[in-house]
Design a protein around this motif. Structure first.
Motif, mmCIF file in Angstrom:
data_model
loop_
_atom_site.group_PDB
_atom_site.id
_atom_site.type_symbol
_atom_site.label_atom_id
_atom_site.label_comp_id
_atom_site.label_asym_id
_atom_site.label_seq_id
_atom_site.Cartn_x
_atom_site.Cartn_y
_atom_site.Cartn_z
ATOM 1 N N TYR A 11 43.325 16.090 -21.931
ATOM 2 C CA TYR A 11 43.909 17.038 -22.874
ATOM 3 C C TYR A 11 44.658 16.321 -23.976
ATOM 4 O O TYR A 11 44.721 16.779 -25.101
ATOM 5 C CB TYR A 11 44.847 18.003 -22.144
ATOM 6 C CG TYR A 11 44.096 19.134 -21.545
ATOM 7 C CD1 TYR A 11 43.638 20.167 -22.347
ATOM 8 C CD2 TYR A 11 43.799 19.155 -20.194
ATOM 9 C CE1 TYR A 11 42.912 21.200 -21.810
ATOM 10 C CE2 TYR A 11 43.071 20.182 -19.650
ATOM 11 C CZ TYR A 11 42.629 21.206 -20.458
ATOM 12 O OH TYR A 11 41.900 22.232 -19.942
ATOM 13 N N LEU A 12 45.213 15.157 -23.628
ATOM 14 C CA LEU A 12 45.955 14.398 -24.618
ATOM 15 C C LEU A 12 45.034 13.919 -25.740
ATOM 16 O O LEU A 12 45.367 13.981 -26.919
ATOM 17 C CB LEU A 12 46.612 13.200 -23.937
ATOM 18 C CG LEU A 12 47.579 12.493 -24.845
ATOM 19 C CD1 LEU A 12 48.742 13.407 -25.154
ATOM 20 C CD2 LEU A 12 48.052 11.231 -24.201
ATOM 21 N N SER B 136 56.282 13.282 -31.561
ATOM 22 C CA SER B 136 55.262 13.668 -30.592
ATOM 23 C C SER B 136 54.963 12.532 -29.623
ATOM 24 O O SER B 136 54.743 12.759 -28.433
ATOM 25 C CB SER B 136 54.023 14.101 -31.355
ATOM 26 O OG SER B 136 52.872 13.937 -30.606
ATOM 27 N N TYR C 239 44.396 16.746 -27.828
ATOM 28 C CA TYR C 239 45.602 17.073 -28.595
ATOM 29 C C TYR C 239 45.699 16.216 -29.849
ATOM 30 O O TYR C 239 45.930 16.714 -30.952
ATOM 31 C CB TYR C 239 46.822 16.880 -27.683
ATOM 32 C CG TYR C 239 48.158 16.869 -28.379
ATOM 33 C CD1 TYR C 239 48.826 18.059 -28.643
ATOM 34 C CD2 TYR C 239 48.749 15.672 -28.759
ATOM 35 C CE1 TYR C 239 50.056 18.050 -29.261
ATOM 36 C CE2 TYR C 239 49.975 15.657 -29.375
ATOM 37 C CZ TYR C 239 50.624 16.846 -29.637
ATOM 38 O OH TYR C 239 51.834 16.824 -30.258
ATOM 39 N N HIS C 240 45.499 14.903 -29.684
ATOM 40 C CA HIS C 240 45.635 14.015 -30.842
ATOM 41 C C HIS C 240 44.545 14.273 -31.877
ATOM 42 O O HIS C 240 44.811 14.275 -33.081
ATOM 43 C CB HIS C 240 45.603 12.550 -30.393
ATOM 44 C CG HIS C 240 46.926 12.087 -29.885
ATOM 45 N ND1 HIS C 240 47.068 11.354 -28.733
ATOM 46 C CD2 HIS C 240 48.168 12.278 -30.354
ATOM 47 C CE1 HIS C 240 48.350 11.106 -28.527
ATOM 48 N NE2 HIS C 240 49.044 11.652 -29.495
ATOM 49 N N ILE D 228 47.418 24.852 -25.136
ATOM 50 C CA ILE D 228 46.994 23.629 -24.453
ATOM 51 C C ILE D 228 47.575 23.490 -23.050
ATOM 52 O O ILE D 228 46.976 22.858 -22.183
ATOM 53 C CB ILE D 228 47.325 22.386 -25.317
ATOM 54 C CG1 ILE D 228 46.449 21.214 -24.901
ATOM 55 C CG2 ILE D 228 48.785 22.032 -25.233
ATOM 56 C CD1 ILE D 228 46.467 20.077 -25.868
ATOM 57 N N ILE E 121 55.276 13.474 -25.847
ATOM 58 C CA ILE E 121 54.062 13.564 -25.054
ATOM 59 C C ILE E 121 54.119 12.625 -23.849
ATOM 60 O O ILE E 121 53.611 12.935 -22.774
ATOM 61 C CB ILE E 121 52.845 13.251 -25.956
ATOM 62 C CG1 ILE E 121 52.613 14.409 -26.922
ATOM 63 C CG2 ILE E 121 51.611 13.004 -25.140
ATOM 64 C CD1 ILE E 121 52.279 15.710 -26.272
ATOM 65 N N TYR F 48 45.462 17.349 -33.693
ATOM 66 C CA TYR F 48 46.588 17.121 -34.592
ATOM 67 C C TYR F 48 46.079 16.621 -35.939
ATOM 68 O O TYR F 48 46.499 17.099 -37.003
ATOM 69 C CB TYR F 48 47.539 16.096 -33.956
ATOM 70 C CG TYR F 48 48.857 15.953 -34.673
ATOM 71 C CD1 TYR F 48 49.923 16.762 -34.330
ATOM 72 C CD2 TYR F 48 49.029 15.030 -35.691
ATOM 73 C CE1 TYR F 48 51.128 16.643 -34.976
ATOM 74 C CE2 TYR F 48 50.231 14.909 -36.343
ATOM 75 C CZ TYR F 48 51.275 15.716 -35.988
ATOM 76 O OH TYR F 48 52.469 15.614 -36.639
ATOM 77 N N MET G 278 45.999 24.372 -29.867
ATOM 78 C CA MET G 278 47.111 23.559 -29.370
ATOM 79 C C MET G 278 48.202 24.416 -28.747
ATOM 80 O O MET G 278 48.879 23.965 -27.826
ATOM 81 C CB MET G 278 47.656 22.690 -30.485
ATOM 82 C CG MET G 278 46.654 21.593 -30.809
ATOM 83 S SD MET G 278 47.363 20.200 -31.620
ATOM 84 C CE MET G 278 47.555 20.803 -33.232
ATOM 85 N N LEU H 116 50.476 17.660 -19.011
ATOM 86 C CA LEU H 116 49.259 17.368 -19.769
ATOM 87 C C LEU H 116 48.491 16.261 -19.050
ATOM 88 O O LEU H 116 49.091 15.322 -18.544
ATOM 89 C CB LEU H 116 49.595 16.885 -21.185
ATOM 90 C CG LEU H 116 50.021 17.929 -22.197
ATOM 91 C CD1 LEU H 116 50.375 17.267 -23.502
ATOM 92 C CD2 LEU H 116 48.902 18.933 -22.411
#
Lengths: 220, 483
Positions: free
Chosen positions: B103-104, B86, B107-108, B147, B90, B111, B144, B99
């Protein structure tokens, strides 16, 4: 446990099934939301009665969540979303009212046939509650499959979930009921926010699930 | 040493939660993606330490036993390698602007919450808690999948959400029914939801109600396993989300739901009068296998094709566990591990391929072994493995499934082998076009690290050639537990 206690519980749970039937034949979104609010109100009464008759004060919390969140906040929020979206007031149904109602009756009969023989005789309250709860769950599923519109599918899902709460409160002394009803409220809040997200996406011009049928990700 | 084991168990749950909180607050991609990898690595080490420390006594809520330790270690390992993948995936998505940094961050954090949800589902000893954990893991993956916020991604997320919610609702109804079955025997309260206590007295439960409960649980959790005819959400969710999420969906989340089904299957098996859960699972498994094999032929999107392949393999696994018995259970467990490793490796390859080629359409991708040898041959090995060719691990597990079926139910082996061959043909047919011939599409270099992909493939190859005896005896022991 007196007979009157049982009768009232029976009446309230049966009322929930009746209101589920009313959801089946609504053809306007606002009316659908009003009936859903009534559905949540019936659930509140039913859960509060269970809390009283089982002497389980924590169930009053579940009843309060049902009243405030499901009967008031969610219908009002969905009302406003529909207004802002300006989506058609008419709901496109996949199947006509007549066959839907017949299917609904069939599902109620099915849940009685499934549940009554397998539950212990000694506990009529839990037994009939469970049969009613399964009816509400199946009718909720029926609402979801007979509607093409995202908002009414959400309403179908929420009525299905009300049936689950009814089953959970009917199961005497079940732990985690309050936690599960909170978890479901969060889930529903997510769904409603999801509908709202559909709106703020300007490239999206419809909340009609029928449009999803065009999409299989296989377009060249 | 019970203290040590408890700490390891707590660490598996607490590290992801703490990491999620930190990752939600920290800006900057370089720091956060490395932190994500570090958190996953620590969780994996904590999971591995469960092997060496003494197990804690099963509590009201948490449990570590021989069955779930396999799932936890697999889960945290694939979670770790996916986080490495990832990080490079990413970086590319940020460069191309698909992205944004906000948003990142989201995302993390998601996750890690997803890892928490899956780990919690594995270690929970309480059927209510297990349900909540599966719901949590589902919700985070829904977020996700959507996303990228494109038309298709939101629709895929919506479909996943609605079908997943219905599945979750049915599973909860089943859970309530199990409680109601247990209540007359165990008394009211928490005890009637604790798995280790339930299993001890399952023989006294009312079998009829338990049967109904299992049907709901199988349908509910089966939706999340992706068993036909409840699989409709799966291809969309795999195709439209970020590829690391496709990898964890296929490699891990499907296993979580399957694990829930297995737990209840053991419960049913402990009650002699209840129906045998096997035939139900065998039917659903075979249906999924044959259906998905045919669907493989018509795919034009590469991620969607491998999503159907996941349905096919979950069908095989459900079939094997449904057959039951030491050999079939052993084969099912092995197949599950091999499928997780292989399918996530394939998705790592596909993720990089989609990035360098700028498309997911199978027709637009050709000659990968010439233009990108590292990726192309990785994909070739992965697809050959997933199609079930020797000497890779999946060949061995499929072989075991088939032989155990032949030995016990020769008639069932016919549709099984038929489905396997149909799927095999489809995959090799597509592979020829993807990997060989004149290269087409983007020829840009990929700066990504292929280490996670090769690590998985090496493990699959090693397992196909030689399984260490301690692992075999461990799996045999677990297979006996599964009945």
């Amino acid at each position: 446990m007196g007979d009157i206690v049982f009768d009232i519980a029976h009446m309230l749970a049966g009322g929930l099934v009746l209101v589920s039937f009313m959801l089946l034949y609504q053809d306007r979104l606002y009316a659908l939301l009003n009936i859903y609010a009534l559905h949540a109100l019936m659930l509140t009464l039913s859960v509060a009665w269970q809390a009283f008759s089982q002497a389980a004060p924590h169930l009053y919390v579940t009843a309060a969540i049902a009243l405030v969140f499901k009967a008031i906040v969610i219908p009002v929020a969905l009302h406003r979303i529909i207004q802002r979206l300006g989506i058609h007031r008419e709901i496109e149904t996949v199947v006509g009212v007549g066959p839907t109602m017949l299917a609904g009756m069939g599902l109620v009969a099915l849940s009685l046939v499934v549940i009554l023989p397998v539950t212990p005789e000694g506990d009529p309250l839990a037994r009939e509650d469970l049969a009613f709860a399964l009816s509400v769950v199946l009718l909720g599923l029926l609402v979801m499959v007979t509607r093409r519109n995202a908002v009414s599918q959400v309403v179908g899902f929420m009525s299905l979930e009300n049936g689950l709460v009814l089953a959970a409160t009917g199961a005497k002394g079940m732990p985690l009921v309050v936690e599960i009803s909170v978890a479901f409220s969060i889930l529903i809040a997510f769904i409603v926010i999801g509908v709202f997200l559909f709106r703020i996406r300007e490239r999206f011009d419809t909340v009609d699930i029928g449009a999803l049928d065009d999409f299989r990700g296989e377009r060249r | 040493m019970t203290g040590g084991a408890f700490d390891a168990l707590a660490a598996i749950l607490l590290i992801p939660i703490a990491a999620a909180a930190v990752l939600a607050l920290l800006p900057g991609y370089r720091v956060t993606s490395r932190l994500n990898v570090a958190a996953c690595l620590l969780t994996m080490l904590a999971a591995l330490s469960l092997f060496v420390t003494d197990r804690p006594e099963p509590g009201q809520y948490l449990l570590v036993d021989d069955l779930n330790i396999v799932f936890i270690v697999l889960n945290t390992f694939v979670g770790f390698t996916t986080s490495v993948f990832s990080a490079s995936y990413i970086a590319h998505e940020l460069e191309t602007g698909r992205l944004t940094p906000t948003y990142l961050r989201f995302y993390h954090a998601m996750y890690q919450i997803m890892m928490f949800g899956m780990n919690l589902a594995f270690v929970s000893n309480n059927i209510g808690l297990m349900w909540v954990a599966v719901e949590l893991a589902t919700l985070t993956t829904v977020l996700m999948v959507g996303i990228y916020r494109t038309h298709e991604a939101l629709e895929a997320a919506w479909k996943y959400f609605i079908l997943g919610s219905v599945g979750i609702a049915l599973a909860l109804f089943g859970t309530i029914l199990v409680y109601m079955t247990a209540r007359p025997v165990m008394g009211e309260g928490n005890d009637a939801m604790v798995w280790t206590l339930l299993i001890g007295r399952a023989a006294e439960f009312d079998p009829a109600l338990l049967n109904v409960a299992f049907v709901f649980l199988l349908l509910g959790y089966g939706t999340k396993v992706g068993l036909a005819p409840l699989h409709a959400w799966l291809p969309d969710a795999h195709a439209e989300g970020p590829t690391p999420i496709s990898a964890v969906l296929s490699g891990l989340l499907l296993n979580v739901a399957l694990y829930a089904v297995l737990r209840f299957k053991i419960l049913l098996a402990a009650s002699p009068q209840a129906i045998a859960p096997g035939p139900l699972m065998v039917t659903m498994g075979l249906t999924s296998l044959v259906f998905a094999s045919f669907m493989l032929y018509r795919r034009r999107d590469i991620k969607r094709m491998f999503a159907y392949s996941s349905i096919e393999h979950m069908g095989i696994i459900a079939f094997a566990f449904g057959m039951g018995g030491p050999l079939a259970n052993f084969a099912g467990l092995l197949h599950m591990v091999m499928h997780s490793l292989t399918k996530s490796a394939i998705f790592y390859a596909v993720g990089h391929i989609a990035q360098v080629k700028g498309t997911q359409k199978i027709a637009d991708i050709r000659g990968l072994t010439e233009s990108h040898p590292g990726l192309g041959w990785g994909l070739v090995v992965g697809v050959v493995a997933i199609a079930g060719l020797p000497p890779l691990g999946i060949f061995m597990s499929e072989f075991l499934v088939v032989t155990s079926t032949f030995a016990r139910q020769p008639l069932l082996a016919i549709p099984l082998v038929f489905g396997l061959l149909v799927g095999f043909g489809a995959l090799l047919l597509r592979l020829g076009g993807l990997a060989f011939g004149e290269p087409s599409g983007g020829l840009g270099k990929s700066h990504a690290s292929y280490a996670p992909m090769y690590a998985h493939l090496a493990l699959v190859l090693a397992a196909g050639v030689y399984l260490p005896p301690p692992l075999v005896s461990w799996f045999q022991h677990v297979a006996r537990l599964l009945g």
